[in-house]
Design a protein around this motif. Structure first.
Motif, PDB file in Angstrom:
ATOM      1  N   ARG A 173      -2.675  72.840 -32.175  1.00 54.08           N
ATOM      2  CA  ARG A 173      -1.658  72.089 -32.891  1.00 54.08           C
ATOM      3  C   ARG A 173      -1.648  72.498 -34.352  1.00 54.08           C
ATOM      4  NH1 ARG A 173      -0.596  71.882 -28.489  1.00 54.08           N
ATOM      5  NH2 ARG A 173      -0.299  70.093 -27.095  1.00 54.08           N
ATOM      6  N   PHE A 174      -0.773  71.867 -35.135  1.00 56.86           N
ATOM      7  CA  PHE A 174      -0.550  72.312 -36.507  1.00 56.86           C
ATOM      8  C   PHE A 174      -1.790  72.128 -37.386  1.00 56.86           C
ATOM      9  CE2 PHE A 174       1.218  71.346 -40.820  1.00 56.86           C
ATOM     10  CZ  PHE A 174       1.497  72.660 -41.136  1.00 56.86           C
ATOM     11  N   GLN A 175      -2.348  70.923 -37.355  1.00 52.62           N
ATOM     12  CA  GLN A 175      -3.451  70.643 -38.285  1.00 52.62           C
ATOM     13  C   GLN A 175      -4.816  70.575 -37.621  1.00 52.62           C
ATOM     14  OE1 GLN A 175      -1.855  67.109 -40.185  1.00 52.62           O
ATOM     15  NE2 GLN A 175      -1.622  68.255 -42.097  1.00 52.62           N
ATOM     16  N   GLU A 176      -4.829  70.491 -36.290  1.00 54.80           N
ATOM     17  CA  GLU A 176      -6.102  70.367 -35.579  1.00 54.80           C
ATOM     18  C   GLU A 176      -5.940  70.970 -34.188  1.00 54.80           C
ATOM     19  OE1 GLU A 176      -6.836  66.174 -34.940  1.00 54.80           O
ATOM     20  OE2 GLU A 176      -5.034  65.979 -33.750  1.00 54.80           O
ATOM     21  N   ASP A 177      -7.062  71.150 -33.502  1.00 53.17           N
ATOM     22  CA  ASP A 177      -7.026  71.597 -32.118  1.00 53.17           C
ATOM     23  C   ASP A 177      -7.698  70.519 -31.277  1.00 53.17           C
ATOM     24  OD1 ASP A 177      -5.868  74.028 -32.899  1.00 53.17           O
ATOM     25  OD2 ASP A 177      -7.845  74.817 -33.426  1.00 53.17           O
ATOM     26  N   ILE A 178      -7.313  70.456 -30.014  1.00 47.85           N
ATOM     27  CA  ILE A 178      -7.845  69.408 -29.140  1.00 47.85           C
ATOM     28  C   ILE A 178      -8.357  70.053 -27.863  1.00 47.85           C
ATOM     29  CG2 ILE A 178      -7.286  67.268 -27.888  1.00 47.85           C
ATOM     30  CD1 ILE A 178      -4.750  67.209 -29.858  1.00 47.85           C
ATOM     31  N   ILE A 179      -9.564  69.706 -27.457  1.00 50.95           N
ATOM     32  CA  ILE A 179     -10.006  70.142 -26.135  1.00 50.95           C
ATOM     33  C   ILE A 179     -10.191  68.898 -25.270  1.00 50.95           C
ATOM     34  CG2 ILE A 179     -11.043  72.351 -26.785  1.00 50.95           C
ATOM     35  CD1 ILE A 179     -13.762  70.990 -26.628  1.00 50.95           C
ATOM     36  N   SER A 180      -9.905  69.072 -23.997  1.00 47.48           N
ATOM     37  CA  SER A 180     -10.050  67.931 -23.082  1.00 47.48           C
ATOM     38  C   SER A 180     -10.502  68.410 -21.721  1.00 47.48           C
ATOM     39  CB  SER A 180      -8.738  67.154 -22.978  1.00 47.48           C
ATOM     40  OG  SER A 180      -7.693  67.994 -22.595  1.00 47.48           O
ATOM     41  N   ILE A 181     -11.190  67.526 -21.021  1.00 45.51           N
ATOM     42  CA  ILE A 181     -11.602  67.824 -19.650  1.00 45.51           C
ATOM     43  C   ILE A 181     -11.130  66.684 -18.761  1.00 45.51           C
ATOM     44  CG2 ILE A 181     -13.981  66.931 -20.018  1.00 45.51           C
ATOM     45  CD1 ILE A 181     -14.713  69.347 -18.016  1.00 45.51           C
ATOM     46  N   TRP A 182     -10.502  67.044 -17.658  1.00 43.98           N
ATOM     47  CA  TRP A 182      -9.850  66.069 -16.776  1.00 43.98           C
ATOM     48  C   TRP A 182     -10.722  65.817 -15.551  1.00 43.98           C
ATOM     49  CZ3 TRP A 182      -3.852  66.548 -16.230  1.00 43.98           C
ATOM     50  CH2 TRP A 182      -3.284  66.785 -17.486  1.00 43.98           C
ATOM     51  N   ASN A 183     -10.806  64.544 -15.154  1.00 46.95           N
ATOM     52  CA  ASN A 183     -11.507  64.242 -13.894  1.00 46.95           C
ATOM     53  C   ASN A 183     -10.638  63.379 -12.983  1.00 46.95           C
ATOM     54  OD1 ASN A 183     -12.129  61.882 -15.595  1.00 46.95           O
ATOM     55  ND2 ASN A 183     -13.377  61.264 -13.850  1.00 46.95           N
ATOM     56  N   LYS A 184     -11.059  63.275 -11.713  1.00 46.73           N
ATOM     57  CA  LYS A 184     -10.202  62.679 -10.678  1.00 46.73           C
ATOM     58  C   LYS A 184     -10.144  61.156 -10.746  1.00 46.73           C
ATOM     59  CE  LYS A 184     -10.433  66.076  -6.994  1.00 46.73           C
ATOM     60  NZ  LYS A 184     -11.107  66.489  -5.778  1.00 46.73           N
ATOM     61  N   THR A 185     -11.305  60.523 -11.002  1.00 45.02           N
ATOM     62  CA  THR A 185     -11.364  59.069 -10.875  1.00 45.02           C
ATOM     63  C   THR A 185     -11.704  58.430 -12.214  1.00 45.02           C
ATOM     64  OG1 THR A 185     -12.369  59.602  -8.744  1.00 45.02           O
ATOM     65  CG2 THR A 185     -12.183  57.274  -9.297  1.00 45.02           C
ATOM     66  N   ALA A 186     -10.690  57.898 -12.870  1.00 47.97           N
ATOM     67  CA  ALA A 186     -10.899  57.315 -14.198  1.00 47.97           C
ATOM     68  C   ALA A 186     -11.745  56.046 -14.124  1.00 47.97           C
ATOM     69  CB  ALA A 186      -9.552  57.004 -14.835  1.00 47.97           C
ATOM     70  N   SER A 187     -11.718  55.357 -12.979  1.00 45.84           N
ATOM     71  CA  SER A 187     -12.433  54.076 -12.872  1.00 45.84           C
ATOM     72  C   SER A 187     -13.934  54.265 -12.613  1.00 45.84           C
ATOM     73  CB  SER A 187     -11.819  53.238 -11.749  1.00 45.84           C
ATOM     74  OG  SER A 187     -11.860  53.975 -10.544  1.00 45.84           O
ATOM     75  N   ASP A 188     -14.358  55.478 -12.336  1.00 46.59           N
ATOM     76  CA  ASP A 188     -15.774  55.734 -12.040  1.00 46.59           C
ATOM     77  C   ASP A 188     -16.539  55.927 -13.358  1.00 46.59           C
ATOM     78  OD1 ASP A 188     -18.230  56.642 -11.245  1.00 46.59           O
ATOM     79  OD2 ASP A 188     -17.467  58.086  -9.801  1.00 46.59           O
ATOM     80  N   GLN A 189     -17.132  54.834 -13.821  1.00 50.34           N
ATOM     81  CA  GLN A 189     -17.751  54.865 -15.165  1.00 50.34           C
ATOM     82  C   GLN A 189     -19.000  55.745 -15.215  1.00 50.34           C
ATOM     83  OE1 GLN A 189     -18.271  50.850 -16.530  1.00 50.34           O
ATOM     84  NE2 GLN A 189     -16.096  50.607 -16.970  1.00 50.34           N
ATOM     85  N   ALA A 190     -19.746  55.778 -14.103  1.00 48.63           N
ATOM     86  CA  ALA A 190     -20.953  56.612 -14.084  1.00 48.63           C
ATOM     87  C   ALA A 190     -20.571  58.079 -14.262  1.00 48.63           C
ATOM     88  CB  ALA A 190     -21.701  56.401 -12.777  1.00 48.63           C
ATOM     89  N   THR A 191     -19.498  58.471 -13.579  1.00 52.83           N
ATOM     90  CA  THR A 191     -19.031  59.860 -13.669  1.00 52.83           C
ATOM     91  C   THR A 191     -18.530  60.178 -15.068  1.00 52.83           C
ATOM     92  OG1 THR A 191     -18.486  60.021 -11.339  1.00 52.83           O
ATOM     93  CG2 THR A 191     -17.245  61.445 -12.813  1.00 52.83           C
TER      94      THR A 191
END
Lengths: 248, 110
Positions: A173-191
Motif C-alpha cells: 500500500r501507499f504508506q505501509e505494507d500488510i501481511i496476513s495469514i488466512w485460516n479455515k475456522t475463525a471460531s477455533d481459538q486454540a488454532t
C-alpha cells in the motif's frame, strides 16, 4: 474513527474489494479466457518431479493490482486477480519465487497471494467463508523479508495446525505494507492462538508489534455497513464530492 | 506427625530419569516392542536432537521442513530453472533472482 472512509482503510489487506461490479463485454471475454486458463491448470494437477522434495500441499501463486485512476466499485475482484502458477515441491516453489519480483519492489496497490491449490484468495471460497486472518501492518522496507519468512513457514508446515491454514497475502500500500495469514475456522481459538504464536516466532517480531485477528464475516459486514451508512445517511451532493476524491 | 509427613513426601519423590531409560522401562513392562504413541513421540524427540534441520515426515505423517532446509535447496540448479508455463507479466522476471532476500539481508548486515 474520524470519518466513514476509515472503515475501508481499516481492512486494506488485499481482499475487501470483492464487489459484484458489472464488467464490460470485452472484459467479460477476458475473464472467461482467464477462467478457462485457470480451469485447465486445475485439471493438470502439478506433481513433484523425480528426486524433488514434495510439499504437504500443492500451492498456487496469485497476483492482484487495482488499476490506478479507477474506483474500486467498477471493478470485480476476480477480474483483477491473476494466477501465476502452481507447484508441488520445494524446487518448483523456488523456480516461481526466484522469477517473481519481491513485494518490496512492487508499486501501487498490489498484492501477492499464496494459497493452497483449489482455494481462491477470496472470502467467498468454501474454505474461507467460516475463517479469518491474522493481520500485521509493517512499515515500508520490511515486506520482502517478512513475506519470505511467512511463506517458508507455511510451506514447511511450521504452524502445526493440521489442515487449518488456507494461504497468505502480502499487500503493498501507499504508506505501509500488510501481511496476513488466512485460516479455515475463525471460531477455533486454540488454532488462532497457535498461528499467532508461530507468526511471532517465524517473523521475529518485536513484542510490541500489533497483531489483529479479523474474521471474514466481520470484514464482509464491515464493508456492507459502510456502504449502507454511506449511501443512506450521507447527502447526495457530499457523496458525489467524496466519489470524486476517490477517483482522483 | 512432622516426621511421618516427610516420609510420605520422600516416598513419592523419584529422581528424573533420562528419556532412553523411560522407553526401555515401558517396553519391559509390555513385554514386547509395541510402538505406542508415547514411544513414537520419544523416537521423534531423539531423532530431532540428532537431525534438527531434517524433515521428519516419515515419523510425523506430515511433510515439514525448517526454514534453513528450504533456503538450502534454493541454490540447487533445479530451483533456478524458469517454470515452463510462467505467464508474461510485469511481475515475472526474465532471469532468476540470483540472491535470496535473506542472503542479501545478511550480507548487508555484515
Amino acid at each position: 474513527m474520524n470519518n466513514k472512509f476509515d472503515a475501508l482503510k481499516d481492512d486494506d489487506s488485499g481482499d475487501h474489494d470483492q464487489d459484484q461490479g458489472s464488467p464490460k463485454d470485452s472484459e467479460k471475454e477476458k475473464i472467461e479466457e482467464d477462467d478457462k486458463e485457470q480451469n485447465t491448470s486445475k485439471k493438470k494437477m502439478v506433481v513433484p518431479g523425480a528426486g524433488e522434495h514434495p510439499l504437504q500441499y500443492n500451492y498456487t501463486f496469485w497476483y492482484s493490482r487495482r488499476t490506478p485512476g479507477r474506483p474500486a466499485s467498477t471493478q470485480s475482484y476476480e477480474q483483477n486477480i491473476k494466477q501465476i502458477g502452481s507447484f508441488a515441491s520445494v524446487e518448483q516453489f523456488w523456480r516461481f519465487y526466484s522469477h517473481m519480483i519481491r513485494p518490496g519492489d512492487l508499486t501501487g496497490h498490489s498484492d501477492f497471494h499464496l494459497f493452497k491449490e483449489g482455494i481462491k484468495p477470496m472470502w467467498e471460497d468454501d474454505a474461507n467463508k467460516m475463517g479469518g486472518k491474522w493481520i500485521i501492518r509493517l512499515r515500508k522496507g520490511l515486506a520482502s523479508r517478512c513475506w519470505e519468512n511467512l511463506i517458508l513457514a507455511m510451506l514447511g508446515e511450521q504452524f502445526m495446525v493440521g489442515e487449518e491454514i488456507c494461504g497468505a497475502v502480502v499487500s503493498v500500500r501507499f504508506q505501509e505494507d500488510i501481511i496476513s495469514i488466512w485460516n479455515k475456522t475463525a471460531s477455533d481459538q486454540a488454532t488462532t492462538a497457535r498461528i499467532r504464536d508461530t507468526l511471532r516466532r517465524v517473523l521475529n517480531l518485536p513484542p510490541n508489534t500489533i497483531m489483529e485477528y479479523k474474521t471474514h464475516t466481520d470484514s464482509i459486514k464491515y464493508v456492507c455497513l459502510f456502504v449502507f451508512y454511506y449511501f443512506s445517511l450521507t447527502p447526495l451532493s457530499f457523496q458525489n464530492e467524496k466519489a470524486c476524491i476517490i477517483k482522483h | 506427625m512432622e516426621v511421618s509427613r516427610r516420609r510420605v513426601l520422600q516416598r513419592h519423590l523419584e529422581p528424573a530419569r533420562p528419556l532412553r531409560r523411560c522407553i526401555q522401562v515401558d517396553i519391559e513392562k509390555e513385554g514386547k516392542t509395541q510402538r505406542t504413541p508415547e514411544i513414537i513421540s520419544s523416537y521423534i524427540l531423539i531423532a530431532l536432537s540428532f537431525f534438527p534441520s531434517c524433515h521428519l515426515h516419515f515419523l510425523t505423517g506430515r511433510i515439514s521442513y525448517t526454514r534453513d532446509f528450504l533456503i538450502g535447496l534454493a541454490c540447487c540448479p533445479e530451483a533456478k530453472r524458469k517454470p515452463e508455463f510462467l505467464p508474461e507479466h510485469p511481475i515475472v522476471l526474465p532471469k532468476a533472482v540470483n540472491s535470496l532476500f535473506y542472503l542479501s539481508y545478511v550480507n548487508s548486515d555484515s
